[in-house]
Design an enzyme around this catalytic site. Structure first.
Site, short mmCIF file in Angstrom:
data_model
loop_
_atom_site.label_atom_id
_atom_site.label_comp_id
_atom_site.label_asym_id
_atom_site.label_seq_id
_atom_site.Cartn_x
_atom_site.Cartn_y
_atom_site.Cartn_z
N TYR A 56 2.93 -22.83 -22.79
CA TYR A 56 2.90 -23.82 -21.70
C TYR A 56 2.85 -25.25 -22.25
CZ TYR A 56 2.87 -20.19 -18.25
OH TYR A 56 3.27 -19.14 -17.46
N ARG A 59 6.38 -26.21 -22.73
CA ARG A 59 7.09 -26.49 -21.47
C ARG A 59 6.62 -27.82 -20.87
NH1 ARG A 59 6.77 -21.18 -18.09
NH2 ARG A 59 7.92 -22.43 -16.58
N GLN A 91 8.43 -22.82 -6.17
CA GLN A 91 7.85 -21.90 -7.14
C GLN A 91 7.76 -22.56 -8.51
OE1 GLN A 91 9.69 -17.70 -6.50
NE2 GLN A 91 11.11 -19.13 -5.55
N HIS A 109 3.16 -21.76 -7.21
CA HIS A 109 2.86 -21.14 -8.51
C HIS A 109 2.17 -22.11 -9.47
CE1 HIS A 109 6.15 -17.81 -7.86
NE2 HIS A 109 5.04 -17.60 -7.17
N CYS A 117 -10.19 -24.41 -15.02
CA CYS A 117 -11.28 -23.90 -15.85
C CYS A 117 -11.61 -22.48 -15.41
CB CYS A 117 -12.51 -24.80 -15.72
SG CYS A 117 -13.93 -24.14 -16.64
N THR A 177 16.73 -19.63 -6.31
CA THR A 177 15.76 -18.59 -6.65
C THR A 177 16.43 -17.22 -6.55
OG1 THR A 177 13.59 -17.63 -6.15
CG2 THR A 177 14.77 -18.63 -4.30
N GLU A 204 24.50 -17.75 -7.46
CA GLU A 204 25.08 -16.43 -7.18
C GLU A 204 24.25 -15.80 -6.07
OE1 GLU A 204 24.46 -14.80 -11.05
OE2 GLU A 204 22.32 -14.55 -10.71
N ALA A 220 23.46 -26.01 -7.20
CA ALA A 220 22.65 -26.74 -6.22
C ALA A 220 22.94 -28.24 -6.27
CB ALA A 220 21.17 -26.48 -6.47
C1 BJW Z 1 21.12 -21.84 -9.80
C2 BJW Z 1 21.55 -22.75 -10.72
C3 BJW Z 1 22.09 -23.91 -10.22
C4 BJW Z 1 20.83 -21.11 -11.83
N1 BJW Z 1 22.14 -24.09 -8.89
N2 BJW Z 1 21.20 -22.03 -8.49
C5 BJW Z 1 6.48 -4.83 -5.54
C6 BJW Z 1 6.72 -5.35 -4.29
C7 BJW Z 1 6.17 -6.56 -3.92
C8 BJW Z 1 5.41 -7.30 -4.82
C9 BJW Z 1 5.18 -6.77 -6.05
C10 BJW Z 1 5.69 -5.56 -6.40
N3 BJW Z 1 5.28 -5.30 -7.65
C11 BJW Z 1 4.54 -6.35 -8.11
C12 BJW Z 1 4.47 -7.27 -7.13
C13 BJW Z 1 3.80 -8.57 -7.19
C14 BJW Z 1 4.40 -9.56 -8.17
C15 BJW Z 1 5.91 -9.47 -8.18
O1 BJW Z 1 6.60 -10.10 -7.41
N4 BJW Z 1 6.47 -8.75 -9.12
C16 BJW Z 1 7.93 -8.57 -9.18
C17 BJW Z 1 8.37 -8.60 -10.62
C18 BJW Z 1 8.30 -7.33 -8.41
N5 BJW Z 1 4.00 -10.86 -7.67
C19 BJW Z 1 2.83 -11.37 -7.97
O2 BJW Z 1 2.04 -10.84 -8.72
C20 BJW Z 1 2.47 -12.67 -7.28
N6 BJW Z 1 1.21 -12.55 -6.64
C21 BJW Z 1 1.03 -11.71 -5.60
O3 BJW Z 1 1.93 -11.00 -5.17
O4 BJW Z 1 -0.22 -11.75 -5.06
C22 BJW Z 1 -0.51 -10.85 -3.96
C23 BJW Z 1 0.02 -11.36 -2.64
C24 BJW Z 1 0.58 -10.47 -1.75
C25 BJW Z 1 1.04 -10.91 -0.51
C26 BJW Z 1 0.93 -12.24 -0.16
C27 BJW Z 1 0.36 -13.10 -1.05
C28 BJW Z 1 -0.07 -12.68 -2.29
C29 BJW Z 1 2.39 -13.81 -8.30
C30 BJW Z 1 3.73 -14.13 -8.87
C31 BJW Z 1 3.60 -15.19 -9.95
C32 BJW Z 1 4.93 -15.53 -10.58
N7 BJW Z 1 4.71 -16.38 -11.68
C33 BJW Z 1 5.86 -16.93 -12.40
C34 BJW Z 1 5.32 -17.73 -13.59
C35 BJW Z 1 4.65 -19.00 -13.07
C36 BJW Z 1 4.35 -19.95 -14.15
C37 BJW Z 1 5.56 -20.28 -15.00
O5 BJW Z 1 6.51 -20.95 -14.54
O6 BJW Z 1 5.54 -19.88 -16.17
O7 BJW Z 1 6.63 -17.78 -11.55
S1 BJW Z 1 7.05 -15.71 -12.90
C38 BJW Z 1 8.47 -16.70 -12.65
O8 BJW Z 1 9.29 -16.15 -11.58
C39 BJW Z 1 7.94 -18.05 -12.11
C40 BJW Z 1 8.94 -18.35 -11.04
O9 BJW Z 1 8.37 -19.28 -10.13
C41 BJW Z 1 9.21 -17.00 -10.45
C42 BJW Z 1 10.49 -16.92 -9.63
O10 BJW Z 1 11.60 -17.16 -10.46
P1 BJW Z 1 12.86 -17.94 -9.87
O11 BJW Z 1 12.46 -19.33 -9.54
O12 BJW Z 1 13.47 -17.17 -8.78
O13 BJW Z 1 13.79 -18.01 -11.15
P2 BJW Z 1 14.94 -16.96 -11.64
O14 BJW Z 1 15.25 -17.31 -13.04
O15 BJW Z 1 14.54 -15.59 -11.35
O16 BJW Z 1 16.17 -17.31 -10.70
C43 BJW Z 1 16.87 -18.52 -10.80
C44 BJW Z 1 18.05 -18.46 -9.85
O17 BJW Z 1 18.67 -19.73 -9.86
C45 BJW Z 1 19.11 -17.42 -10.21
O18 BJW Z 1 19.43 -16.64 -9.06
C46 BJW Z 1 20.31 -18.26 -10.63
O19 BJW Z 1 21.56 -17.70 -10.25
C47 BJW Z 1 20.07 -19.53 -9.90
N8 BJW Z 1 20.64 -20.71 -10.53
N9 BJW Z 1 21.36 -22.17 -12.01
C48 BJW Z 1 21.69 -23.08 -8.10
N10 BJW Z 1 22.58 -24.85 -11.07
#
Ligand code: BJW
Length: 238
Positions: A56, A59, A91, A109, A117, A177, A204, A220
């Protein structure tokens, strides 16, 4: 014009890609460089806090080297000029929305420029590198600081407020996303079930593309300024 209507914009890593910030799941993205279990879970942090801090720190150190792109600026313009309300739920842990001029931003996020802390649970601004030698400025304990970001298995921030916004919005716009991560991945369903028009702008089709009423696929930074023009001139109907 559109009158006093509510727009919720969900953003993900793709909106910052054209600024030079890595996405997670694209080819060459963050999860191809490091294992998410190692750096984005409480278990990974407990196993090797130094490694997670340095991931981190690197980053955070990148933030001054990148700039908001036309997609961030388009959303800031939308917030300024739209007659209704515009709320960004991001996010992303970068600060590019704020630096583009957006004021209504929820970081579900967490934020790179904040520390948390583990002992007293207080969150506070922290722009320099984090280390285990540092004392918490709130409670004085040493070695308890972590980045204030939400890892897998942790509860994202401001969920009650976000669901309230989703249930009362007229337009739900998702930008950059992949739809892999919950709960953000099901916001489109929540908003759609409560009557919002839903549109995805992404490079995509996302995993949840079939949940959206409208989609535009491409960069975007190219598509969002055009879409914001359409919203502000009233030529996009929702
Ligand atoms: C472009 C582009 C351009 C490129 N123009 N586009 C089964 C079912 C449901 C849930 C779960 C499950 N099993 C486990 C879970 C829970 C889990 C989860 O989702 N797991 C999955 C792997 C299945 N989730 C959690 O644990 C979350 N907490 C939770 O659920 O608590 C309980 C709860 C329940 C109900 C309500 C409320 C709470 C916490 C999730 C925490 C995610 N953390 C991270 C790291 C954060 C810190 C960091 O940045 O390091 O967050 S992981 C990472 O993924 C980061 C991002 O915010 C997140 C999403 O990623 P994002 O933004 O979508 O990025 P990409 O790379 O995936 O996609 C980018 C897109 O952009 C692509 O499509 C490209 O095509 C596109 N793109 N260039 C437009 N120029």
């Amino acid at each position: 014009m559109s009158g006093s209507r509510n727009i919720v914009v969900l953003t993900g890593a793709g909106i910052s890609a054209e600024s030079g910030v890595d996405t997670f799941r694209d080819e060459g993205g963050i999860w191809s460089q490091v294992r998410l279990e190692d750096v984005a879970t409480p278990e990974g942090f407990a196993a090797d806090p130094v490694r997670v801090q340095s991931f981190y720190n690197a980053r955070r150190a990148q933030l001054p080297l990148v700039e908001p792109n036309p997609a961030h600026f388009a959303l800031a313009r939308l917030e300024r000029e739209f007659e209704g309300s515009v709320m960004i739920v991001t996010q992303n842990i970068d600060d590019l929305h704020e630096r583009a001029g957006s004021q209504k931003v929820i970081h579900m996020h967490g934020e790179l420029k904040k520390a948390l802390c583990c002992a007293c649970k207080k969150s506070f601004p922290h722009e320099s590198d984090l280390s285990l030698e540092e004392a918490c400025p709130k409670c004085g304990q040493v070695g308890t600081l972590r980045p204030d970001v939400v890892w897998f298995g942790e509860m994202p921030y401001q969920m009650d407020r976000i669901y309230d916004l989703l249930r009362h919005c007229d337009l739900f716009l998702s930008v950059g996303t992949s739809g892999n991560v919950y709960p953000a991945a099901q916001f489109v369903q929540e908003a759609g079930q409560h009557g919002a028009h839903t549109i995805e702008i992404n490079l995509e089709p996302s995993l949840g593309v079939s949940d959206f009423e409208d989609t535009r696929h491409g960069k975007a930074g190219e598509l969002l300024p055009i879409f914001v023009d359409e919203l502000l001139t009233g030529s996009y109907h929702f």
